[in-house]
Structure formats: structure tokens, C-alpha cells
Design a protein around this motif. Structure first.
Motif, PDB file in Angstrom:
ATOM      1  N   LYS A  29     -13.013  -3.964   3.625  1.00 33.72           N
ATOM      2  CA  LYS A  29     -13.787  -3.480   2.473  1.00 33.72           C
ATOM      3  C   LYS A  29     -14.176  -4.633   1.554  1.00 33.72           C
ATOM      4  O   LYS A  29     -13.379  -5.540   1.317  1.00 33.72           O
TER       5      LYS A  29
ATOM      6  N   GLN B 119       0.833  -1.200   0.000  1.00 32.50           N
ATOM      7  CA  GLN B 119       0.000   0.000   0.000  1.00 32.50           C
ATOM      8  C   GLN B 119       0.864   1.245   0.000  1.00 32.50           C
ATOM      9  O   GLN B 119       2.063   1.179   0.217  1.00 32.50           O
TER      10      GLN B 119
ATOM     11  N   THR C 105     -14.532  -5.871  -2.004  1.00 33.69           N
ATOM     12  CA  THR C 105     -13.838  -5.412  -3.209  1.00 33.69           C
ATOM     13  C   THR C 105     -14.746  -5.471  -4.428  1.00 33.69           C
ATOM     14  O   THR C 105     -15.835  -6.040  -4.393  1.00 33.69           O
ATOM     15  N   GLY C 106     -14.231  -4.892  -5.487  1.00 36.12           N
ATOM     16  CA  GLY C 106     -14.946  -4.941  -6.753  1.00 36.12           C
ATOM     17  C   GLY C 106     -14.963  -6.339  -7.352  1.00 36.12           C
ATOM     18  O   GLY C 106     -15.583  -6.570  -8.378  1.00 36.12           O
ATOM     19  N   SER C 107     -14.267  -7.267  -6.737  1.00 35.28           N
ATOM     20  CA  SER C 107     -14.212  -8.622  -7.275  1.00 35.28           C
ATOM     21  C   SER C 107     -14.902  -9.645  -6.369  1.00 35.28           C
ATOM     22  O   SER C 107     -14.534 -10.816  -6.343  1.00 35.28           O
TER      23      SER C 107
ATOM     24  N   TYR D 216      -6.953  -9.139 -23.150  1.00 33.45           N
ATOM     25  CA  TYR D 216      -7.575  -8.292 -24.167  1.00 33.45           C
ATOM     26  C   TYR D 216      -6.570  -7.855 -25.225  1.00 33.45           C
ATOM     27  O   TYR D 216      -6.937  -7.638 -26.378  1.00 33.45           O
TER      28      TYR D 216
ATOM     29  N   ARG E  45     -15.042 -10.057  -3.012  1.00 33.86           N
ATOM     30  CA  ARG E  45     -14.430 -10.667  -1.837  1.00 33.86           C
ATOM     31  C   ARG E  45     -14.082  -9.594  -0.838  1.00 33.86           C
ATOM     32  O   ARG E  45     -14.433  -8.440  -1.038  1.00 33.86           O
TER      33      ARG E  45
ATOM     34  N   LYS F 220      -2.773 -10.367 -14.653  1.00 36.10           N
ATOM     35  CA  LYS F 220      -3.821 -10.954 -13.824  1.00 36.10           C
ATOM     36  C   LYS F 220      -4.935 -11.531 -14.688  1.00 36.10           C
ATOM     37  O   LYS F 220      -5.223 -11.040 -15.765  1.00 36.10           O
TER      38      LYS F 220
ATOM     39  N   LYS G 272      -8.763  -0.125 -17.544  1.00 42.55           N
ATOM     40  CA  LYS G 272      -8.303   1.079 -18.236  1.00 42.55           C
ATOM     41  C   LYS G 272      -9.082   1.272 -19.518  1.00 42.55           C
ATOM     42  O   LYS G 272      -9.416   2.368 -19.912  1.00 42.55           O
TER      43      LYS G 272
HETATM   44  C1  SRM Z   1      -8.948  -3.690  -4.037  1.00 41.48           C
HETATM   45  C2  SRM Z   1      -9.519  -3.380  -5.410  1.00 41.48           C
HETATM   46  C3  SRM Z   1     -10.464  -2.169  -5.381  1.00 41.48           C
HETATM   47  C4  SRM Z   1     -11.574  -2.352  -4.411  1.00 41.48           C
HETATM   48  O1  SRM Z   1     -11.462  -1.799  -3.330  1.00 41.48           O
HETATM   49  O2  SRM Z   1     -12.554  -2.997  -4.784  1.00 41.48           O
HETATM   50  C5  SRM Z   1      -8.463  -3.081  -6.432  1.00 41.48           C
HETATM   51  C6  SRM Z   1      -7.324  -2.430  -6.111  1.00 41.48           C
HETATM   52  C7  SRM Z   1      -6.297  -2.195  -6.979  1.00 41.48           C
HETATM   53  N1  SRM Z   1      -6.315  -2.419  -8.308  1.00 41.48           N
HETATM   54 FE1  SRM Z   1      -7.891  -3.013  -9.348  1.00 41.48          FE
HETATM   55  N2  SRM Z   1      -8.809  -3.517  -7.652  1.00 41.48           N
HETATM   56  C8  SRM Z   1      -9.908  -4.267  -7.536  1.00 41.48           C
HETATM   57  C9  SRM Z   1     -10.701  -4.677  -8.558  1.00 41.48           C
HETATM   58  C10 SRM Z   1     -10.554  -4.297  -9.899  1.00 41.48           C
HETATM   59  C11 SRM Z   1     -11.518  -4.496 -10.935  1.00 41.48           C
HETATM   60  C12 SRM Z   1     -12.917  -5.101 -10.765  1.00 41.48           C
HETATM   61  C13 SRM Z   1     -12.962  -6.573 -11.082  1.00 41.48           C
HETATM   62  O3  SRM Z   1     -11.963  -7.276 -11.004  1.00 41.48           O
HETATM   63  O4  SRM Z   1     -14.053  -7.031 -11.435  1.00 41.48           O
HETATM   64  C14 SRM Z   1     -10.953  -3.977 -12.097  1.00 41.48           C
HETATM   65  C15 SRM Z   1     -11.560  -3.892 -13.515  1.00 41.48           C
HETATM   66  C16 SRM Z   1     -11.619  -5.240 -14.203  1.00 41.48           C
HETATM   67  C17 SRM Z   1     -10.448  -5.618 -15.040  1.00 41.48           C
HETATM   68  O5  SRM Z   1      -9.316  -5.692 -14.567  1.00 41.48           O
HETATM   69  O6  SRM Z   1     -10.679  -5.863 -16.234  1.00 41.48           O
HETATM   70  C18 SRM Z   1      -9.656  -3.470 -11.716  1.00 41.48           C
HETATM   71  C19 SRM Z   1      -8.776  -2.876 -12.593  1.00 41.48           C
HETATM   72  C20 SRM Z   1      -7.468  -2.545 -12.283  1.00 41.48           C
HETATM   73  C21 SRM Z   1      -6.465  -2.140 -13.233  1.00 41.48           C
HETATM   74  C22 SRM Z   1      -6.677  -1.934 -14.736  1.00 41.48           C
HETATM   75  C23 SRM Z   1      -6.346  -3.200 -15.460  1.00 41.48           C
HETATM   76  C24 SRM Z   1      -6.355  -3.044 -16.932  1.00 41.48           C
HETATM   77  O7  SRM Z   1      -5.542  -3.739 -17.578  1.00 41.48           O
HETATM   78  O8  SRM Z   1      -7.136  -2.262 -17.488  1.00 41.48           O
HETATM   79  C25 SRM Z   1      -5.256  -1.974 -12.510  1.00 41.48           C
HETATM   80  C26 SRM Z   1      -3.869  -1.569 -13.037  1.00 41.48           C
HETATM   81  C27 SRM Z   1      -3.087  -2.750 -13.564  1.00 41.48           C
HETATM   82  O9  SRM Z   1      -3.340  -3.914 -13.289  1.00 41.48           O
HETATM   83  O10 SRM Z   1      -2.139  -2.476 -14.325  1.00 41.48           O
HETATM   84  C28 SRM Z   1      -5.584  -2.261 -11.147  1.00 41.48           C
HETATM   85  C29 SRM Z   1      -4.702  -2.219 -10.074  1.00 41.48           C
HETATM   86  C30 SRM Z   1      -5.079  -2.196  -8.787  1.00 41.48           C
HETATM   87  C31 SRM Z   1      -4.078  -2.052  -7.681  1.00 41.48           C
HETATM   88  C32 SRM Z   1      -3.529  -3.425  -7.459  1.00 41.48           C
HETATM   89  C33 SRM Z   1      -3.008  -1.017  -7.941  1.00 41.48           C
HETATM   90  C34 SRM Z   1      -1.662  -1.455  -7.425  1.00 41.48           C
HETATM   91  O11 SRM Z   1      -0.890  -1.980  -8.236  1.00 41.48           O
HETATM   92  O12 SRM Z   1      -1.384  -1.257  -6.248  1.00 41.48           O
HETATM   93  C35 SRM Z   1      -4.970  -1.612  -6.518  1.00 41.48           C
HETATM   94  C36 SRM Z   1      -4.456  -2.022  -5.209  1.00 41.48           C
HETATM   95  C37 SRM Z   1      -4.915  -1.009  -4.186  1.00 41.48           C
HETATM   96  C38 SRM Z   1      -4.304  -1.313  -2.874  1.00 41.48           C
HETATM   97  O13 SRM Z   1      -3.711  -0.375  -2.325  1.00 41.48           O
HETATM   98  O14 SRM Z   1      -4.405  -2.445  -2.410  1.00 41.48           O
HETATM   99  N3  SRM Z   1      -6.910  -2.617 -11.051  1.00 41.48           N
HETATM  100  N4  SRM Z   1      -9.457  -3.673 -10.387  1.00 41.48           N
HETATM  101  C39 SRM Z   1     -10.217  -4.553  -6.082  1.00 41.48           C
HETATM  102  C40 SRM Z   1      -9.626  -5.887  -5.658  1.00 41.48           C
HETATM  103  C41 SRM Z   1     -10.369  -7.035  -6.195  1.00 41.48           C
HETATM  104  C42 SRM Z   1     -10.013  -8.345  -5.572  1.00 41.48           C
HETATM  105  O15 SRM Z   1     -10.801  -8.847  -4.748  1.00 41.48           O
HETATM  106  O16 SRM Z   1      -8.970  -8.922  -5.909  1.00 41.48           O
END
Ligand code: SRM
Ligand SMILES: Cc1cc2nc3c(=O)[nH]c(=O)nc-3n(C[C@H](O)[C@H](O)[C@H](O)COP(=O)(O)OP(=O)(O)OC[C@H]3O[C@@H](n4cnc5c(N)ncnc54)[C@H](O)[C@@H]3O)c2cc1C
Ligand code: SF4
Ligand code: FES
Lengths: 817, 117
Positions: free
Chosen positions: A587, A550, A589-591, A739, A593, A661, A700
Motif C-alpha cells: 500500500k 499489526q 501510505t499517507g506519508s 503541536y 512511501r 513521531k 487527531k
Molecule cells: C500506514 C499509515 C496509514 C496508511 O496506510 O497510509 C498509518 C498507520 C498508522 N498510524 Fe498514522 N499512518 C500513516 C500516516 C499518518 C498520517 C499522514 C501523514 O503522516 O502525513 C497522519 C496525520 C499526520 C500527523 O500525524 O500529523 C497519521 C496520524 C496518526 C495518528 C494521530 C497522531 C496525532 O498526534 O494526532 C496516530 C496515533 C498516534 O500516533 O498516537 C497514528 C497511528 C498510526 C498507527 C501506527 C497506529 C498504531 O499505533 O498501530 C497505524 C499503524 C497501522 C498498522 O497496522 O500498521 N497515525 N498517520 C501511514 C503510514 C505513513 C508512513 O509512511 O510512515
């Protein structure tokens, strides 16, 4: 005053001609009438739409803005009923009358309907327009039995499309062999075997007498009494030119509207172009000659009469991957003075035949391998004397470097047959417009925007002549190891390198960086299916401590919650742990869990132990989650058990690493409540079948997933997902989401290499996935044997005061058992 | 004031090769890196937004050994403490003299933050 030009037909040839007219100086006020409601689109690619490779939007050639910007009136959904040549007006079916000074007829053709009883039953279709394709897509799917009547180009492409949608397909063909206008008997046999190996049944020498069934089609009855069950019938038995309005207006019409070499009809102000025309007794059914006509006509009609249309040797290419067919010229070998050179390789399914006369090529047939078609086309079109090439007509001299065979082509050689783009034009585009990618080339020259079969030739040309293209291809991983990922994958395999350090020492600068080390870690892992030397110093911190760092240096903990399903006991445990370790934020999450955020690194192993849950891999390039909807378990619309299936999917892939991922979703019906269509892998339940979709995302960028295959059973769906998953693991570039992966490779290739691959290939993918899975384990089990020094800071007994009496710390990391 | 004394910190075995490990000492948060034949020590605070350098990947830039901050990938030179990427000559972190003597990591005695102030 401006002259009024009316165009009847908003199809490929008519609108292409208008495009050409716009390039000349002209003073026309143009109105285009089209009875289809759609703007001008690429009819050829309807096959790709049916195959699920393209969306309807992808095949639009000119959108509505194009009409507006060029001052063209589009009258769509309007059918022209009659032409009054004396009054110079046309009348539409709706009764409105339009006057013209000049008239262009481009009405194309209609499917030919053979005299079959019951052909008007529900479930019987033709395949010509976007609407036809929509109907077929709506009705096709797993478990649907489809019969295609007609084994020509169109019928076979329809058959393959329907099969990719999940149908059981049989092709019923009247002739003794498939594509008899383009292939000889042997060629037809080779093609039949190819199609059968793809899973399409073929019946030749079979005449259909009737469609069985009450109001709905239930089967197809043949003259020999056989009946083949079918709920979907597609008639692809040929085409007939649309000449009725021309004929009743009094124009000279034979089989088609008769035109001369300037594309003039028998009336001085009326012109015709496209499939509705007949030139010197010849009808054309492929776009290349029609576009040629369009160019000539544009000159004629704008007062630049001069260029002539002198007939054309069209080449036919079947757009079915894995069943390559190329045919051009006259392949009849019983004629006086012709020689025939052949190659037959039954086990490879390759058949090649050249017809020569006076040492010149007259005709060619290629089945199973059409990779060197452009060479033959060049010989054919340009009447090349082949005396010198006689010893290696069918075996081209080995190509030593990319582009060497294209280098041999003359500049006049037509690379893109559909759009008539020559090699010279492409080189010109590279030199004067700096074109260096296929996309730019398409944009500038239209090459490869027709049927797309010349893409690979365009690419080799770019490779050979565009200086920047080579650079693009040779994209290196990073400055530490100057090789592309594909090369590194190869090196790791062939040199049997099992650790990141070895690769860096031998092929790089020995140290590496945050870009190459994680990438190499992935590559060695997947190459050796987990049987590699794991070097944690090469991993990002998240992968050393199995948690997501974080902004303040703390970590987040997301336990696996397969399919988003949990229990009261599990929730209680999470609550207890959150309180015990003073977790600042809990929290959802968007996934689907639960995330415990703000955890100290030192606390991680203890927390995992207290939770007793598996790692959710939320910190890594690996299997994230499978989102599910409630599906048939509770939902009144559920057609499939999405929860059980989603949990099983997650169970099979969890703990594995992927190039980037991997997120998955399983939904019980097309309402798509868990967003499976925007996941890397999605399973969409429908009545009696599953659609398996891949390459989706909503991050994105938002990309709707592409259909991989439609299957009947859950086990088949899981297997299709597994094939794609392992294929992505083995071929994806590190940090390449699915993608980008599917776009880079193309869905057709992905399908061909996965769900439609041969059994041994599929088995190989599944076996390697199994091996990796056997070696994989839940990362949080490291709580029982944490890597020494990973989680805790160095502790100094005493406070390190100036008298220097500091005790050396023992290897005193906590080991939890 | 005379040269500060070298004091033993820990056995080199307690530092994983090519990785960092943090050390709380005299109120300082220090990141120690084992670079195989030598150790280096820098303050565990990225000049950008205080990211924990100790969790970074050891990397190299223009011949210099660097650590890449895990938060936003700035590269910090482990010798000079200077940020070298995205731009050479960026802000510095504190560096501390450190050496290995007979398998023991030695550092020079520091005055505590409080004393220094
Ligand atoms: C925790 C969470 C947000 C939340 O509070 O809900 C989250 C948090 C982060 N996301 Fe996310 N994403 C979370 C669901 C999502 C979703 C929703 C989903 O999965 O349905 C998406 C859009 C779906 C997708 O990926 O197609 C999402 C799209 C991204 C992206 C854009 C990916 C892309 O290629 O477009 C990134 C950036 C990346 O991976 O390069 C990202 C990256 C991140 C990172 C890991 C950034 C990082 O590298 O530190 C964030 C971590 C924050 C932290 O401090 O821990 N997160 N992220 C969700 C964790 C889900 C889980 O249970 O594992
Ligand atoms: C599925 C499929 C795959 C194909 N694959 C290939 C291929 O790989 N390679 C290739 O070269 N060719 C291919 N073709 C053939 C190619 O699409 C045609 O040769 C080409 O579209 C003919 O162009 P056209 O303008 O003459 O006719 P069309 O494109 O059919 O255009 C004629 C238009 O006029 C309209 N019209 C007709 N009468 C009237 C009227 N009275 N009033 C108003 N509008 C009217 C029609 O509805 C139609 O929209 C394929 C065709 C299909 C259907
Ligand atoms: S959307 Fe941005 S800020 Fe929010 S969690 Fe994802 S990466 Fe972090
Ligand atoms: S905190 Fe180190 S790069 Fe931002």
C-alpha cells in the motif's frame, strides 16, 4: 421608552465601556459605529500578530455573536462624519443619520505623520489597525529591507515583528535615546544594545527628511545626508487623538476632548472615553487607565454617578522577549529632594533605576530584567514607605518557594494592569470558582488577556493559592517512578544514569511498565546522545523488531523513501520482495512511501536484507518522513527546490529518535501541495526565501504550524529546522507531539531559545545533534547482527514427547553476513 | 492420571531477561518470560483480541508482575493469568507451570489440544 445610546468607535476603550454598561442595570438601545470593518479586537496584540505568534482570529475580544446576544447594533465599516448636538443626531460619511439620546465618543487616536517628503509613496505604512498589520505581513519577508521611523514602544514592537518575518530592520529615532518618554539616557543605551544583539540596527538622533524613490519607497533620507535603503517604511512617530468631529460639533476640545472626573464632556448628553480624551491636561495612550475610565463612565451614564477617575500612573512594558523594559512613574532624577538608586550590569545588559522621595518610590526603570516589576508597581501605586526595605531595594530577598513573593503582595495589588484585575480578584476566582489553570483564570477574570505580560505572575499566584494547580504541575510520569518528566530528565543528567533499569532501581519500583519504560528509554538516549545502555526489554515491541505490530501479530515494513522519491530499480526490488515473502498487502501510505503489511516476525531480517533499503522508522517515536512536492524541479509555480531540500532534511535527521513521531514537509511554493503547514516541521519555499514553520499536525487534531523564522538561503532554513528539532528532542515530554510542545512553551520562548538564541546556545544545540547523529545508525542494519532470540520462537528438536528426550536448543539464531 | 513429568525446554540464556519468547509446543503457542530468578509461561493469546502477549512489556500492577499486551495495553498477571487492568478480575489466559533447574527451563508435559479435546 428605551434611551438610544450611540457609541462612536468600536475600539478597545469604547467597547470595554459598553461591556461595563451591560453589567449595570440599564435601559439603553446601543448602537456602535466603527470605521474599521472588524469586530472588536485587542489592538495591543497586533504586535504579536506581526511577530507571527498569534493569528488575527486569536485577538478578537468580542465576536459578532456577542453583539447579537447583547442586542447591540454594530455598524461596522461606517465612519461618523459629524455630530449635530442641537438635533442630537450623528451623520455617517455614507450619508445616513442616526438619532441618539446619549452619545459616547471613543474614537481613539491616529498615527501622527511627521512632515516627511514623499510619505505618500507606496511601501510607506503606519501600524495601528488590523488592516495595517495585514499589509505589513503581506509585504514583509526575508530580504526585505525595512526602516521603522520612531523608537518608541510601538516602533520597537513593529521593528521586532518585521524582523521575525525575516526583514532586515533599521530603527531611525529622532531622540537621543530610545523610548525617551519611558527611559533615561542610560536605560535607552542599554535597550539599544539589547536590540542590536537581537539583530535590529538602531540609529538615534536622526531626523528623516524624505522617503527616496519614484512611486515606490527605496530608502529613507536623513538630515545629515545619509540614505538608508528601504522597500518598507513604517511610521511610528507618535499618535494624535481623533477629535475633529467633537471639535466641529462645538465640544470643548484641547489636545483631546476635555472630560471631567466623571468622563462627562462639555455637553450634558455627551461622554467620551479612551485615547481621544484629555483629563486635567493629560492624554493617555495605554489601555489600563482607559479601562479605568470605562468603569467610571459606565457608572456615570447608567445613573450611578459617583465613582471618579482621578488620573493614573501607567506602567509601560515593552513586549519584546529578550529586551525586557519596564517603566513607571517619574524617573527624572534632577528634581529637588529625590534620590536615585541604580544598578548597572553591562555584560548582562541589566539596568535598574529607582527614584525615591521621602522614602517612597516615585519612578522606576528596568531594562534587561523586568521580572520583579510587580514589586515596584506595588510600592509605587500604594505609596509604600520603604524605610525598612532600604538595604535590599534592588535585590529582593531570596525566594525560597514558589509564590512566596506573590504572597507578600497585598490583595489590592493590580496583577493585570490591562484589565485592572487585582490579586484579591484572582484569589476570589480560585476559591469560589475552583479556577486552577491559567486558561480558566483568563476566562473568569480576563487577567492576562491584555498584553499578556502578567502571565507569569498569574501563574505564580495560581501556584501559591490554587490547591489543584500544584498537582497539575507535579504531574508524574507514572506510578512506577513518581517524578515528572522534567525532574527525571534532571535526575538522569545530574546522577549520570545511563540505563532505564538504574532509574527504576533507584527512583522507582524496580520493574516499571509500558508507560515509563519507553519514556525512560527515550530520556536516557537523548540525555547521553546515544551513549547510553540500550535495554530492549524496556522498549515497545515495535522498537525491538523495528517494525509496526499489526492486529494479528504480524508486522508492517516501510522502507525509507526520502522525500517520497523512488526509482524504477527500487520499485522492482520492493515488488520482488513482496512476491518472495507473500506479502498480503502492498500500500502507498499517507506519508508518500510504500508499506508492506502482514509480514511474519521471523521474516523481517531477511526482508530487510533483500530490500537493501533503510528503515523508514514508521514504527517508532522518531523521524518519520519528509514529504515533498515536485517544486522547481518540474512545477511551473515552484520557487524553490523542494525535493533536494526535503531529501537533505530527511538525510540529516533520519535514524534519530524524538519525544513523539516527527513528520516533516517541504514545499516549493505557498500552494503547499505536500501539506508542510500541518507538519511538525515544514519548509515553505517562496521567491528568494524559505519560511520555516513548526508545531503543525493533521491527525487527531488539526493545527496549523507556527512561523519559526523566515530566512533567505536553504542552508539557513535547514539550520533553523535543526535548531528546533534538537530543542524539541531535549525539551519535549515523551509522547508530546510538537503541536502540544509549542503550545506548552509558547512560540516566543521557542524562538528565543532556538533561532534567536545567542550563538553559543545555538552551537550547543547543533553540536549535540551532531553527536547523536554520529552514534545513530539505520535500525535495519541489525539484519547483520540481530539480537539473539529476538525474531524467532524457541525451537525444540524432536516433538517434546513424553519420554523427555528434548535437546536443548543451541544459540542457533541465524546470523546474516 | 499421574502427575505430568517435568521436561527441559531450553537453556535460560536463550530467554532474554525481562522479555518474552514464544514456544510452539504440542500445538500450543506459549509465551515464556524470563523474570531474572524465575520463568513464567502463559498462553500467547490475549483474552481481549488474541494479541501476542509475548511481545508485551513486562510491567507491574498492584504488586503483581504483569505483561502489557502490545495491542491495546491490557495488563495480564503472569502468575494467575488474570486480566488486572483496565479492571481487576478480567478474563484469564491459561498459565503453565515452569521452573529453572540448573540453568535449564523446565515445563510440565502437556497433553496436546487434540488429546485434551
Ligand atoms: C500506514 C499509515 C496509514 C496508511 O496506510 O497510509 C498509518 C498507520 C498508522 N498510524 Fe498514522 N499512518 C500513516 C500516516 C499518518 C498520517 C499522514 C501523514 O503522516 O502525513 C497522519 C496525520 C499526520 C500527523 O500525524 O500529523 C497519521 C496520524 C496518526 C495518528 C494521530 C497522531 C496525532 O498526534 O494526532 C496516530 C496515533 C498516534 O500516533 O498516537 C497514528 C497511528 C498510526 C498507527 C501506527 C497506529 C498504531 O499505533 O498501530 C497505524 C499503524 C497501522 C498498522 O497496522 O500498521 N497515525 N498517520 C501511514 C503510514 C505513513 C508512513 O509512511 O510512515
Ligand atoms: C501595535 C500596538 C501595540 C500596543 N501595545 C500596547 C500595550 O502593550 N499596552 C497598552 O496599554 N497599550 C498598547 N497600545 C495602545 C492601545 O492599543 C490603545 O491605547 C487603545 O487601543 C486605545 O483604545 P481606544 O478605544 O481609545 O482607541 P482604539 O482602540 O483605536 O479605538 C478607536 C476606534 O474608533 C474608530 N474610529 C475613529 N474615528 C471614528 C469615526 N469618526 N467613526 C467611526 N469610527 C471611528 C477607530 O477606527 C478605532 O477602531 C498599543 C497600540 C498598538 C497600535
Ligand atoms: S486512521 Fe486509524 S485505522 Fe487507519 S491506519 Fe490510522 S490508526 Fe489505523
Ligand atoms: S488484544 Fe490484548 S489488549 Fe487487545
Amino acid at each position: 421608552m428605551k434611551q438610544r445610546l450611540a457609541v462612536i468607535g468600536n475600539g478597545m476603550a469604547g467597547v470595554f465601556t459598553v461591556e461595563q454598561i451591560l453589567k449595570h442595570n440599564h435601559d439603553f438601545e446601543i448602537t456602535i459605529f466603527g470605521d474599521e470593518t472588524h469586530v472588536n479586537y485587542n489592538r495591543i496584540l497586533l504586535s504579536s500578530v506581526l511577530a507571527g505568534e498569534k493569528d488575527f482570529d486569536d485577538i478578537v475580544i468580542n465576536d459578532i455573536d456577542w453583539y447579537r446576544q447583547n442586542g447591540i447594533q454594530a455598524r461596522l465599516g461606517l465612519r461618523v462624519d459629524s455630530i449635530d448636538l442641537a438635533a442630537k443626531t450623528i451623520r455617517s460619511a455614507q450619508g445616513c443619520t442616526t438619532a441618539f439620546d446619549k452619545l459616547l465618543i471613543a474614537t481613539g487616536s491616529s498615527p501622527f505623520l511627521p512632515p516627511i517628503k514623499g510619505i505618500d509613496k507606496n511601501g510607506v505604512f503606519v501600524f495601528r489597525t488590523m488592516d495595517d498589520a495585514k499589509h505589513l505581513l503581506a509585504l514583509s519577508g526575508a530580504g526585505v529591507k525595512a526602516v521603522v521611523i520612531g523608537g518608541g514602544l510601538l516602533g520597537l514592537e513593529a521593528a521586532r515583528g518585521l524582523q521575525l518575518q525575516g526583514c532586515d530592520v533599521t530603527v531611525v529615532h529622532l531622540g537621543t535615546h530610545l523610548m525617551e518618554r519611558q527611559l533615561d539616557f542610560t536605560g535607552g543605551q542599554f535597550l539599544k544594545r539589547k536590540l542590536e544583539s537581537l539583530g535590529i540596527a538602531v540609529i538615534c538622533s536622526a531626523s528623516t527628511t524624505a522617503i527616496a524613490g519614484e512611486t515606490y519607497a527605496e530608502g529613507v533620507r536623513l538630515t545629515d545626508g545619509r540614505e538608508i535603503a528601504a522597500n518598507l517604511v513604517v511610521i511610528a512617530a507618535g499618535i494624535k487623538p481623533n477629535t475633529e468631529i467633537a471639535k466641529s460639533a462645538g465640544l470643548n476640545v484641547n489636545r483631546g476632548i476635555v472630560v471631567n472626573e466623571y468622563l462627562e464632556t462639555s455637553h450634558p448628553d455627551v461622554f467620551a472615553v479612551g485615547e481621544c480624551t484629555e483629563f486635567q491636561g493629560q492624554l493617555y495612550g495605554l489601555v489600563a487607565p482607559l479601562y479605568e475610565q470605562g468603569k467610571v463612565l459606565a457608572a456615570t451614564i447608567t445613573g450611578n454617578r459617583g465613582p471618579v477617575f482621578s488620573g493614573y500612573t501607567p506602567a509601560t512594558k515593552l513586549k519584546i522577549m529578550g529586551a525586557d523594559v519596564f517603566s513607571a512613574g517619574d524617573f527624572e532624577d534632577q528634581r529637588e529632594g529625590v534620590e536615585c538608586v541604580r544598578l548597572e550590569d553591562p555584560s548582562l545588559g541589566i539596568y535598574k533605576k529607582l527614584i525615591l522621595k521621602d522614602n517612597k518610590l516615585e519612578g522606576v526603570i528596568l531594562v534587561g530584567d523586568a521580572s520583579d516589576d510587580h514589586r515596584f508597581m506595588d510600592w509605587l501605586r500604594n505609596g509604600v514607605d520603604l524605610t525598612e526595605q532600604r538595604r535590599h531595594l534592588l535585590t529582593p530577598t531570596a525566594i525560597s518557594g514558589p509564590g512566596e513573593d506573590v504572597a507578600a503582595l497585598p490583595d489590592s495589588h493590580t496583577v493585570c494592569g490591562c484589565n485592572g484585575v487585582s490579586k484579591g480578584t484572582i484569589i476570589e476566582a480560585v476559591h469560589s470558582h475552583g479556577v486552577c489553570t491559567l486558561a480558566q483564570l483568563k476566562d473568569k477574570t480576563r487577567a492576562a488577556t491584555g498584553c499578556g505580560s502578567c502571565s507569569s505572575l498569574c501563574q505564580s499566584l495560581l501556584k501559591a493559592v490554587a490547591p489543584d494547580y500544584a498537582e497539575e504541575k507535579a504531574k508524574v510520569l507514572c506510578d512506577c517512578v513518581k517524578f515528572s518528566q522534567d525532574q527525571l530528565r534532571e535526575i538522569i543528567h545530574t546522577q549520570r544514569l545511563k540505563s532505564v533499569q538504574e532509574v527504576l532501581d533507584i527512583y522507582g519500583n524496580g520493574i516499571g511498565c509500558e508507560i515509563c519504560k519507553p519514556a525512560l528509554s527515550y530520556l536516557v538516549d537523548v540525555a547521553w546522545q546515544g551513549d547510553h545502555h540500550e535495554d530492549r526489554s524496556a522498549r515497545f515491541i515495535n522498537d525491538r523488531v523495528h517494525a509496526n505490530i499489526q492486529k494479528d501479530g504480524t508486522f508492517s515494513v516501510i522502507p525509507r523513501m526520502r522525500g517520497g522519491v523512488t526509482t524504477p530499480a527500487e520499485l522492482r526490488k520492493i515488488a520482488d520482495v513482496a512476491e518472495k515473502y507473500n506479502v498480503p498487502l502492498v500500500k502507498v501510505t499517507g506519508s508518500q512511501r510504500i508499506d508492506l503489511l502482514g509480514v511474519k516476525k521471523e521474516d523481517l531480517p531477511k526482508m530487510w536484507e533483500d530490500l537493501g533499503m533503510r528503515s523508514g522508522q514508521a514504527y517508532t517515536k522518531g523521524v518519520r518522513m519528509v514529504k515533498t512536492c515536485v517544486g522547481s524541479t518540474f512545477c511551473r509555480f515552484g520557487t524553490q527546490d523542494s525535493i533536494t531540500t526535503g531529501i537533505e532534511l530527511e538525510r540529516r535527521f533520519e535514524d534519530l529518535f524524538t519525544p513523539h513521531k516527527t513528520k516533516m514537509g517541504v514545499v516549493g511554493c505557498p500552494r503547499n501541495c505536500a501539506e508542510a503547514t500541518v507538519k511538525d516541521i515544514g519548509l515553505i519555499g517562496q521567491e528568494g526565501s524559505w519560511q520555516v514553520v513548526v508545531g503543525g499536525a493533521a491527525g487527531k487534531g488539526v493545527r496549523k504550524a507556527d512561523l519559526l523564522i523566515t530566512v533567505e538561503t536553504t542552508e539557513e532554513a535547514l539550520e533553523a529546522a535543526a535548531l528546533f528539532f534538537q530543542y524539541y528532542r531535549e525539551n519535549g515530554h515523551y509522547l508530546e507531539r510538537t503541536y502540544d510542545f509549542v503550545e506548552r512553551l509558547g512560540m516566543e520562548k521557542v524562538r528565543r531559545d532556538t533561532v534567536y538564541a545567542t550563538d553559543p546556545v545555538k552551537q550547543g544545540l547543533l553540536d549535540r545533534l551532531d553527536r547523536s547523529k554520529e552514534r545513530a545508525s539505520d535500525a535495519w542494519l541489525e539484519r547483520y547482527s540481530p539480537r539473539p532470540f529476538q525474531f524467532s520462537p524457541i525451537e525444540i528438536n524432536g516433538n517434546g514427547n513424553s519420554n523427555g528426550l528434548v535437546q536443548i536448543e543451541e544459540t542457533k539464531e541465524k546470523v546474516h553476513v | 492420571m499421574s502427575n505430568p513429568q517435568w521436561v527441559p525446554i531450553t537453556s535460560i540464556e536463550n530467554l532474554p531477561p525481562n522479555e518474552g519468547r514464544s514456544l510452539h509446543w504440542h500445538g500450543l503457542d506459549i509465551a515464556l518470560f524470563n523474570l531474572g530468578n524465575r520463568v513464567v509461561a502463559v498462553e500467547n493469546k490475549c483474552p481481549h483480541q488474541n494479541g501476542p502477549l509475548v511481545d508485551g512489556i513486562v510491567s507491574t500492577f498492584d504488586g503483581r508482575v504483569t505483561v502489557t499486551c502490545p495491542l491495546h495495553t491490557r495488563r495480564i498477571c503472569l502468575e494467575s493469568g488474570q486480566t488486572v487492568k483496565p479492571a481487576i478480575g478480567g478474563p484469564c489466559v491459561r498459565t503453565f507451570p515452569a521452573k529453572i533447574v540448573d540453568g535449564i527451563v523446565m515445563m510440565q508435559e502437556q497433553r496436546s489440544e487434540a488429546e485434551a479435546a
